[in-house]
Motif scaffolding. Sequence first.
Motif, PDB file in Angstrom:
ATOM      1  N   MET A  34      28.364  85.815   3.458  1.00 29.25           N
ATOM      2  CA  MET A  34      27.247  86.069   4.379  1.00 29.25           C
ATOM      3  C   MET A  34      27.818  86.507   5.718  1.00 29.25           C
ATOM      4  SD  MET A  34      24.506  83.035   3.558  1.00 29.25           S
ATOM      5  CE  MET A  34      23.123  83.964   4.273  1.00 29.25           C
ATOM      6  N   GLY A  35      27.034  87.249   6.446  1.00 27.04           N
ATOM      7  CA  GLY A  35      27.564  87.701   7.719  1.00 27.04           C
ATOM      8  C   GLY A  35      26.534  88.363   8.599  1.00 27.04           C
ATOM      9  N   TRP A  36      27.041  88.864   9.708  1.00 21.61           N
ATOM     10  CA  TRP A  36      26.213  89.543  10.702  1.00 21.61           C
ATOM     11  C   TRP A  36      26.813  90.912  11.018  1.00 21.61           C
ATOM     12  CZ3 TRP A  36      21.633  87.554  12.273  1.00 21.61           C
ATOM     13  CH2 TRP A  36      21.401  86.200  12.007  1.00 21.61           C
ATOM     14  N   TYR A  37      25.945  91.879  11.080  1.00 23.92           N
ATOM     15  CA  TYR A  37      26.296  93.226  11.488  1.00 23.92           C
ATOM     16  C   TYR A  37      25.372  93.611  12.638  1.00 23.92           C
ATOM     17  CZ  TYR A  37      28.980  93.695   7.178  1.00 23.92           C
ATOM     18  OH  TYR A  37      29.905  93.533   6.162  1.00 23.92           O
ATOM     19  N   ARG A  38      25.744  94.641  13.370  1.00 27.07           N
ATOM     20  CA  ARG A  38      24.878  95.089  14.452  1.00 27.07           C
ATOM     21  C   ARG A  38      24.889  96.613  14.543  1.00 27.07           C
ATOM     22  NH1 ARG A  38      28.399  92.877  19.668  1.00 27.07           N
ATOM     23  NH2 ARG A  38      30.094  94.412  19.537  1.00 27.07           N
ATOM     24  N   GLN A  39      23.799  97.132  15.096  1.00 30.64           N
ATOM     25  CA  GLN A  39      23.689  98.563  15.281  1.00 30.64           C
ATOM     26  C   GLN A  39      23.062  98.846  16.630  1.00 30.64           C
ATOM     27  OE1 GLN A  39      21.617 100.654  12.141  1.00 30.64           O
ATOM     28  NE2 GLN A  39      22.586 102.586  12.701  1.00 30.64           N
ATOM     29  N   ARG A  99      25.854  88.950  -3.035  1.00 32.00           N
ATOM     30  CA  ARG A  99      25.741  88.096  -4.209  1.00 32.00           C
ATOM     31  C   ARG A  99      26.595  88.674  -5.330  1.00 32.00           C
ATOM     32  NH1 ARG A  99      20.137  87.349  -7.448  1.00 32.00           N
ATOM     33  NH2 ARG A  99      20.716  89.461  -8.062  1.00 32.00           N
ATOM     34  N   ARG A 100      27.362  87.830  -5.954  1.00 27.40           N
ATOM     35  CA  ARG A 100      28.205  88.265  -7.064  1.00 27.40           C
ATOM     36  C   ARG A 100      27.684  87.620  -8.343  1.00 27.40           C
ATOM     37  NH1 ARG A 100      34.417  87.765  -6.152  1.00 27.40           N
ATOM     38  NH2 ARG A 100      33.944  89.565  -4.867  1.00 27.40           N
ATOM     39  N   LEU A 101      27.308  88.444  -9.296  1.00 26.50           N
ATOM     40  CA  LEU A 101      26.746  87.942 -10.547  1.00 26.50           C
ATOM     41  C   LEU A 101      27.224  88.820 -11.685  1.00 26.50           C
ATOM     42  CD1 LEU A 101      24.813  85.960 -11.942  1.00 26.50           C
ATOM     43  CD2 LEU A 101      22.950  87.568 -11.483  1.00 26.50           C
ATOM     44  N   LEU A 102      27.837  88.199 -12.681  1.00 27.13           N
ATOM     45  CA  LEU A 102      28.337  88.917 -13.855  1.00 27.13           C
ATOM     46  C   LEU A 102      29.250  90.073 -13.454  1.00 27.13           C
ATOM     47  CD1 LEU A 102      25.042  88.971 -15.984  1.00 27.13           C
ATOM     48  CD2 LEU A 102      26.961  87.369 -16.119  1.00 27.13           C
ATOM     49  N   GLY A 103      30.088  89.817 -12.452  1.00 28.06           N
ATOM     50  CA  GLY A 103      31.064  90.814 -12.040  1.00 28.06           C
ATOM     51  C   GLY A 103      30.534  91.916 -11.155  1.00 28.06           C
ATOM     52  N   LYS A 104      29.273  91.853 -10.822  1.00 34.42           N
ATOM     53  CA  LYS A 104      28.671  92.893  -9.994  1.00 34.42           C
ATOM     54  C   LYS A 104      28.259  92.305  -8.652  1.00 34.42           C
ATOM     55  CE  LYS A 104      24.693  96.005  -9.760  1.00 34.42           C
ATOM     56  NZ  LYS A 104      23.444  96.448 -10.418  1.00 34.42           N
ATOM     57  N   GLU A 105      28.556  93.048  -7.573  1.00 30.27           N
ATOM     58  CA  GLU A 105      28.159  92.612  -6.242  1.00 30.27           C
ATOM     59  C   GLU A 105      26.915  93.354  -5.782  1.00 30.27           C
ATOM     60  OE1 GLU A 105      32.150  90.951  -3.982  1.00 30.27           O
ATOM     61  OE2 GLU A 105      31.258  92.850  -3.355  1.00 30.27           O
ATOM     62  N   SER A 106      26.019  92.610  -5.165  1.00 26.38           N
ATOM     63  CA  SER A 106      24.799  93.207  -4.616  1.00 26.38           C
ATOM     64  C   SER A 106      24.679  92.809  -3.159  1.00 26.38           C
ATOM     65  CB  SER A 106      23.564  92.733  -5.375  1.00 26.38           C
ATOM     66  OG  SER A 106      23.643  93.074  -6.740  1.00 26.38           O
ATOM     67  N   ASP A 107      24.303  93.790  -2.320  1.00 23.98           N
ATOM     68  CA  ASP A 107      24.126  93.571  -0.883  1.00 23.98           C
ATOM     69  C   ASP A 107      22.659  93.378  -0.552  1.00 23.98           C
ATOM     70  OD1 ASP A 107      26.894  95.375  -0.044  1.00 23.98           O
ATOM     71  OD2 ASP A 107      26.240  93.727   1.235  1.00 23.98           O
ATOM     72  N   TYR A 108      22.399  92.433   0.322  1.00 29.39           N
ATOM     73  CA  TYR A 108      21.039  92.196   0.804  1.00 29.39           C
ATOM     74  C   TYR A 108      21.060  92.154   2.328  1.00 29.39           C
ATOM     75  CZ  TYR A 108      20.258  90.993  -4.042  1.00 29.39           C
ATOM     76  OH  TYR A 108      20.192  91.044  -5.411  1.00 29.39           O
ATOM     77  N   TRP A 109      19.968  92.668   2.920  1.00 25.41           N
ATOM     78  CA  TRP A 109      19.885  92.769   4.374  1.00 25.41           C
ATOM     79  C   TRP A 109      18.576  92.198   4.889  1.00 25.41           C
ATOM     80  CZ3 TRP A 109      24.031  94.521   7.085  1.00 25.41           C
ATOM     81  CH2 TRP A 109      25.006  95.231   6.369  1.00 25.41           C
ATOM     82  N   GLY A 110      18.665  91.582   6.065  1.00 22.41           N
ATOM     83  CA  GLY A 110      17.458  91.196   6.764  1.00 22.41           C
ATOM     84  C   GLY A 110      16.886  92.373   7.518  1.00 22.41           C
ATOM     85  N   GLN A 111      15.760  92.167   8.158  1.00 20.48           N
ATOM     86  CA  GLN A 111      15.094  93.253   8.877  1.00 20.48           C
ATOM     87  C   GLN A 111      15.659  93.450  10.272  1.00 20.48           C
ATOM     88  OE1 GLN A 111      10.851  93.276   8.711  1.00 20.48           O
ATOM     89  NE2 GLN A 111      10.860  93.570   6.509  1.00 20.48           N
ATOM     90  N   GLY A 112      16.459  92.520  10.743  1.00 16.10           N
ATOM     91  CA  GLY A 112      17.117  92.676  12.028  1.00 16.10           C
ATOM     92  C   GLY A 112      16.400  91.952  13.154  1.00 16.10           C
ATOM     93  N   THR A 113      17.183  91.568  14.143  1.00 23.59           N
ATOM     94  CA  THR A 113      16.637  90.927  15.338  1.00 23.59           C
ATOM     95  C   THR A 113      17.310  91.554  16.561  1.00 23.59           C
ATOM     96  OG1 THR A 113      16.206  88.803  16.434  1.00 23.59           O
ATOM     97  CG2 THR A 113      18.308  89.005  15.276  1.00 23.59           C
ATOM     98  N   GLN A 114      16.507  91.881  17.542  1.00 24.66           N
ATOM     99  CA  GLN A 114      17.014  92.580  18.720  1.00 24.66           C
ATOM    100  C   GLN A 114      17.683  91.604  19.683  1.00 24.66           C
ATOM    101  OE1 GLN A 114      16.825  96.050  19.595  1.00 24.66           O
ATOM    102  NE2 GLN A 114      18.220  95.394  21.219  1.00 24.66           N
ATOM    103  N   VAL A 115      18.872  91.980  20.109  1.00 26.66           N
ATOM    104  CA  VAL A 115      19.580  91.259  21.172  1.00 26.66           C
ATOM    105  C   VAL A 115      19.791  92.232  22.320  1.00 26.66           C
ATOM    106  CG1 VAL A 115      21.733  90.146  21.851  1.00 26.66           C
ATOM    107  CG2 VAL A 115      20.711  89.635  19.622  1.00 26.66           C
TER     108      VAL A 115
END
Length: 119
Positions: A34-39, A99-115
């Motif tokens: 899990m983590g945080w990214y910014r744009q 998420r890693r399931l059966l050898g496959k990774e899937s990425d999920y993202w939140g909708q974002g929060t403004q800072v």
Amino acid sequence: QVQLAESGGGLVQAGGSLRLSCLASGSTMWINRMGWYRQAPGKQRELVAVIASGGSTNYAESVKGRFTISRDNAKNSVFLQMNSLKPEDTAVYYCNAVRRLLGKESDYWGQGTQVTVSS
């Protein structure tokens, strides 16, 4: 599927602090990282900090010593404590889960929060 909901963004003066929270729901059993990214406006999305399920962390150089990422596996949550904020930290912050399931990774993202950090 995994749903991510961020909270904690806002407006703060330079030198101030904010704490971001992200709650994961849905099929959370196999979440690894899990983590945080910014744009920022006109820029590409960039990594801020990530934390593995075992607790190992990785930070962008620009935030080392100022930001701290943590997670509560039991509550499927990840947090970002941001101290000594600078105007250049202004961005939309996105929570990410891998998420890693059966050898496959899937990425999920939140909708974002403004800072927004004012000088």
